[in-house]
Every structure is written in structure tokens, then in C-alpha cells.
Scaffold this motif. Structure first.
Motif: not given
Length: 319
Positions: A108, A122-127, A133-134, A139, A147
Motif C-alpha cells: 500500500p 489496491n488491497a483492503d487495508m485496515s482503517a 491488511k484488514r 468487515d 479494522g
């Protein structure tokens, strides 16, 4: 003979010790040696790994083709030969087995631009932790989910429900404690004196706690009542999972009508802040040996009392 004594001739076979260097000469030699070693080490430390595009640099890279190069800190410049030729690999690739070579490495922060390995930005990362990653279980369905689970405590749905229930109970208890702590330091002594009861505050009006001590001064009746109340609430609230949202139906003023999600998140955010605050209260009083209401009186006392207290302590000099 003339009676004159002959002068003693020096023995030519006698070997004299070699002349010792003077202390100043020895110090100069030592300093010169250290300067030479230091300058050579500095030159090696600041010399680029590859310089130029000549045959020597290419040959050195060619000889190390079997050794992967990793640059997790981005120390190689953008115009480095290793980066241009795609020799730099993500550090995460070192832990992959040969069967996992096709796995995509998450990047990221764009640290591995130009890498020959498959990299995804473009991975779903933790906010809350954007470099991780989250977690799959987080979810965003639950209120307050940002996350944050770096130790993977909520690895599945059952553990997530149990952790959320524990978080809610600790958050509600911490909010009550954060209010009760300063109130006890403000009103316990005058109430105990007016009712003729022994006061349980420690030195400098600090409340009893594990770090402050003084828990033996608290009446056993209080502990029995507290444990009975906790057991009653735990019994009526049910086990973890029966009420996944933690909504026990306590809303006498109807504040959550039509905005349940907002109220759930508000409770969690304030509870998380209260858990940090009550921990800070305990550590601050243990370290400073002063009560919270006296250390930061502006939050707990009227302004005129604050000014008087600061002037008495010398923090404010009267004009």
C-alpha cells in the motif's frame, strides 16, 4: 706501573634494549592509526553499492544473480541499476515457498515500485493501521469496526462476538469509573465527615486503587454489593453471542430511536476513550503522588477555586 687505573672499556658483546618511543610519539602514532582506519571505514560506508554503468558494475550484478536483493526501507535510489533491472524483491517474498511464488504481495505504501514480483497496491487495508491488511473477520458489519486487530484475537465469528462483548462490558465499566474516580476525590471526604464515617482516601486525597494502595480501607460491604450487582447483570445479560450487539434495552429517554447505529458507535468510542482515561488516572497518581483533581483542577473545579489553588502553589504570581 704508574699506578693509574685503566679506564673500563665497554663490552662490545653487551646488547642494549632498543630505544622506547616517547609517550607523545606513541600517542601521535595511535591517533594517526585511528584516523586512517576511521577514514577508510567512512569511505566504505558512504560508497554506493553500484556506481556507474560500466562493465564492472554489470559483472558484479551478474555474479550475484542467484542472491535476491531486498530493500524494505527504500534505500536504493530510483536510478539504481538494481531497481532498473528489477532485481529488488519485496521482503515478504523471502518467506514464501516455491509453490507460493504466484502470490501477490501487498504494497500500500508503494515501496516496491518496479519490482519483478507481483505487487498489489489496491488491497483492503485496515482503517486504523493502514500498513496492515484488514482482518477478514472485521468487515465493517459491527458498529465501531475500524479494522484494529493486530494480534488477530478475533480470528473467526465466535471469537469476534466474544471480544465485542468483552469490549462493551469493559467500556461501560470504564465510563462509570472515569466519572466516579474524580467525584470520589472531590466529595468523599466532606460526605464522610458529615456522616461521621471513616474516610478511605489515601494521602493527598488519592482514591484507593491497585497502584495507590488503600483497598483494605474499603468496607467489605461494598465488595459484596459490587460482586452481587455484577453477577446479577451478567446473569440477565446472557452469554456472549446471545446478544451480539450488546443492546440490553436500557434506553429510558429514547435517545437511540431512529439512530441505533450512531448510538452504538458513540458508546464504543466513548468507552474506548474512558478505558484509556482511567488507565491514565491510575498511572498519573502513582507517578506524581497527587490526586487527579489537584493535578489538573481546571477540569474538575470551579474557575475561582482553580485560580486560588494555582496562586497558593506559586504557579501564578499575583500582580
Amino acid at each position: 706501573g704508574t699506578g693509574a687505573k685503566k679506564a673500563k672499556q665497554p663490552n662490545k658483546n653487551l646488547q642494549l634494549p632498543p630505544p622506547q618511543p616517547k609517550p607523545n610519539d606513541r600517542m601521535k602514532f595511535t591517533n594517526a592509526a585511528f584516523m586512517l582506519i576511521g577514514s577508510s571505514s567512512a569511505a566504505c560506508a558512504f560508497t554506493p553499492l553500484t556506481k556507474g554503468t560500466g562493465a564492472s558494475s554489470k559483472s558484479s550484478i551478474a555474479t550475484n544473480d542467484n542472491k535476491p536483493l531486498y530493500d524494505p526501507l527504500g534505500l536504493y535510489p530510483k536510478d539504481a541499476t538494481e531497481r532498473k533491472e528489477g532485481l529488488l524483491r519485496p521482503l515478504e517474498a523471502s518467506s514464501l515457498s516455491p509453490e507460493d511464488d504466484q502470490k501477490i504481495v501487498v504494497d500500500p505504501l508503494n515501496l516496491y515500485a518496479g519490482s519483478s514480483d507481483p505487487v498489489s497496491e489496491n488491497a483492503d487495508m485496515s482503517a486504523s493501521l493502514p500498513f496492515l491488511k484488514r482482518p477478514p473477520a472485521l468487515d465493517g458489519t459491527l458498529a465501531g469496526d475500524r479494522g484494529f486487530d493486530p494480534f488477530n484475537f478475533a480470528s473467526d465469528s465466535d471469537s469476534l462476538t466474544w471480544q465485542r462483548s468483552a469490549e462493551l462490558k469493559h467500556a461501560r465499566l470504564a465510563m462509570l469509573a472515569t466519572v466516579g474516580w474524580p467525584l470520589a476525590e472531590l466529595f468523599h471526604k466532606p460526605l464522610a465527615e458529615s456522616w461521621g464515617l471513616p474516610q478511605a482516601l489515601n494521602l493527598h486525597d488519592r482514591v484507593p486503587s491497585v497502584l495507590n494502595g488503600g483497598l483494605d480501607k474499603v468496607s467489605p460491604v461494598f465488595w459484596v454489593a459490587a460482586l452481587a450487582a455484577a453477577a446479577t447483570i451478567e446473569t440477565f445479560s446472557g452469554a456472549a453471542g446471545e446478544i451480539p450487539t450488546g443492546n440490553l434495552g436500557f434506553d429510558p429517554l429514547g435517545l437511540s430511536k431512529g439512530r441505533e447505529r450512531y448510538m452504538e458507535e458513540s458508546e464504543l468510542f466513548n468507552g474506548r476513550l474512558a478505558m484509556l482515561a482511567i488507565t491514565g488516572f491510575a498511572i498519573q497518581e502513582f507517578a506524581t503522588h497527587d490526586s487527579v483533581v489537584d493535578a489538573i483542577p481546571i477540569f474538575f473545579k470551579p474557575l475561582n477555586v482553580v485560580v486560588e489553588q494555582l496562586m497558593a502553589s506559586g504557579a501564578i504570581q499575583s500582580v
